[in-house]
Enzyme design. Structure first.
Site, PDB file in Angstrom:
ATOM      1  N   GLY A  15       0.822  -1.203   0.000  1.00  0.00           N
ATOM      2  CA  GLY A  15       0.000   0.000   0.000  1.00  0.00           C
ATOM      3  C   GLY A  15       0.855   1.250   0.000  1.00  0.00           C
ATOM      4  N   GLY A  19      -1.027   7.687   1.321  1.00  0.00           N
ATOM      5  CA  GLY A  19      -1.334   7.642   2.739  1.00  0.00           C
ATOM      6  C   GLY A  19      -0.174   7.240   3.631  1.00  0.00           C
ATOM      7  N   GLY A  21       1.335   4.358   3.934  1.00  0.00           N
ATOM      8  CA  GLY A  21       2.361   3.588   3.234  1.00  0.00           C
ATOM      9  C   GLY A  21       3.354   4.479   2.518  1.00  0.00           C
ATOM     10  N   ASP A  66      -2.082  -6.489  -7.002  1.00  0.00           N
ATOM     11  CA  ASP A  66      -3.296  -6.416  -6.198  1.00  0.00           C
ATOM     12  C   ASP A  66      -3.184  -7.461  -5.095  1.00  0.00           C
ATOM     13  OD1 ASP A  66      -5.780  -6.391  -5.062  1.00  0.00           O
ATOM     14  OD2 ASP A  66      -6.890  -6.721  -6.919  1.00  0.00           O
ATOM     15  N   SER A 145      -5.396  -0.636  13.514  1.00  0.00           N
ATOM     16  CA  SER A 145      -6.262   0.541  13.616  1.00  0.00           C
ATOM     17  C   SER A 145      -6.823   0.605  15.024  1.00  0.00           C
ATOM     18  CB  SER A 145      -7.407   0.420  12.603  1.00  0.00           C
ATOM     19  OG  SER A 145      -8.414   1.383  12.834  1.00  0.00           O
ATOM     20  N   TYR A 158     -14.222  -4.864   8.801  1.00  0.00           N
ATOM     21  CA  TYR A 158     -12.997  -4.081   8.953  1.00  0.00           C
ATOM     22  C   TYR A 158     -12.488  -4.162  10.392  1.00  0.00           C
ATOM     23  CZ  TYR A 158      -9.736  -0.169   8.954  1.00  0.00           C
ATOM     24  OH  TYR A 158      -8.604   0.601   9.079  1.00  0.00           O
ATOM     25  N   LYS A 162      -8.939  -5.961  11.714  1.00  0.00           N
ATOM     26  CA  LYS A 162      -7.910  -5.217  12.426  1.00  0.00           C
ATOM     27  C   LYS A 162      -7.675  -5.791  13.823  1.00  0.00           C
ATOM     28  CE  LYS A 162      -6.869  -2.472   9.098  1.00  0.00           C
ATOM     29  NZ  LYS A 162      -5.561  -2.560   8.428  1.00  0.00           N
TER      30      LYS A 162
END
Length: 265
Positions: A15, A19, A21, A66, A145, A158, A162
C-alpha cells in the site's frame, strides 16, 4: 534498549502509493533504507520510486500487485527471489474498509477485505520472517487501527480484521522479542488520507485526523523502543481506554451511535 539499525536495510512496504504507506516510504528512504514498493498502480509507484531515488540516493524496486488476489504473495516472492532481494523490514500497510449494514454489503467485496487485511499480512510475514530470524535482525510493522480495540458496527468486517491483525502482531512480538526481530502493531485513529473518501464513510471518521507523517514518526519511535503495539495520538489513546470503564454492551451501543450511517440517523 538499542534503537533499530536502519543501515544497509531493505524494506518492503505494501500500500505504498498513498497515505501511511507512502509516508513510511518517505521516512525510511530518508534513513537510507532501500525500498520495495508494492501497490496496484504501476505509474504512481514508479513516480514515487524515481523521486525517492533522486532525493535520497536509495535503491527502489516497484511491484505492481493487487494484494487481494489469492496468488499475490507467491507473485511477490517470485519477483524478490529473481532479483535476489531479501527484505529486512516488512510493513504490512495495505488495507481497505467496507461501510454499511453487514447483510447489505457485497459478500465478495468483504471476502477481498479479509484477504487483503488478514491473509496478505500473514502470508508475507510467514514468507519473510525466516530470513530475518536467520540473520537475527529485522522488523515487521503491521498497520492495524483503533478499530481493532472494540467491535465496529457498520464496519463489522474491517474492525474484525484489524482485531485479528493486532492479536496476530502481539503474539509474534512475544515469540520473537528475544530472537532479534521486532514486531509492532500500529493502531492509528482517523488519519488525513483518502481512506474515508474511498469507502464513502465520512461519518465514520471520529475525532481530528492526524497527519500521516506524525503517525509514521511515532511508529518508528515505538519500533526503537521495541513496543508491541502503539495507538497514535493522545486522544486516540484515551478513547482506547474507554473499554476499561464501561461494559462491552455499553461500548457497543456508543460505537453504534457514532458509526451509524447518516441516512439511518
Amino acid at each position: 534498549m538499542k534503537s533499530f539499525n536502519y543501515s544497509e536495510k531493505t524494506a518492503l512496504i505494501t500500500g505504498a502509493s498513498s497515505g501511511i504507506g507512502l509516508e513510511f516510504a518517505e521516512q525510511l528512504a530518508a534513513r537510507g533504507v532501500s525500498l520495495v514498493l508494492v501497490a496496484r498502480t504501476q505509474n504512481k509507484l514508479q513516480a514515487l520510486a524515481n523521486r525517492l531515488t533522486q532525493q535520497h540516493g536509495v535503491t527502489t524496486r516497484v511491484i505492481a500487485q493487487d494484494l487481494s488476489a489469492v496468488d499475490a504473495t507467491a507473485t511477490i516472492m517470485g519477483q524478490l527471489h529473481e532479483a535476489k532481494i531479501f527484505p529486512d523490514i516488512l510493513i504490512n500497510n495495505a488495507g481497505f474498509a467496507t461501510y454499511g449494514v453487514f447483510d447489505a454489503l457485497s459478500l465478495d467485496r468483504q471476502r477481498e477485505e479479509i484477504q487483503l487485511n488478514c491473509l496478505s499480512p500473514v502470508e508475507l510475514t510467514h514468507a519473510l520472517l525466516p530470513a530475518m530470524l536467520k540473520r537475527g535482525d529485522g522488523a515487521v510493522i503491521n498497520v492495524a487501527s483503533t478499530a481493532a480495540i472494540q467491535p465496529d458496527p457498520y464496519m463489522a468486517i474491517y474492525g474484525a480484521t484489524k482485531a485479528f491483525l493486532l492479536s496476530f502482531s502481539e503474539a509474534l512480538w512475544a515469540e520473537n522479542r528475544q530472537r532479534g526481530v521486532r514486531v509492532l502493531a500500529l493502531c492509528p485513529g482517523a488519519t488525513d488520507t483518502a481512506f474515508f473518501d474511498v469507502v464513502n464513510a465520512e461519518e465514520a471518521s471520529v475525532g481530528k485526523r492526524m497527519k500521516a507523517d506524525a503517525v509514521v514518526g511515532q511508529a518508528l519511535k515505538a519500533l526503537d523502543k521495541q513496543r508491541n503495539y502503539l495507538i497514535t495520538g493522545c486522544n486516540n489513546w484515551l478513547l482506547g481506554q474507554l473499554q476499561r470503564f464501561v461494559t462491552r454492551r455499553r461500548l457497543l451501543i456508543i460505537a453504534e451511535g457514532i458509526l451509524r450511517p447518516k441516512a439511518q440517523r
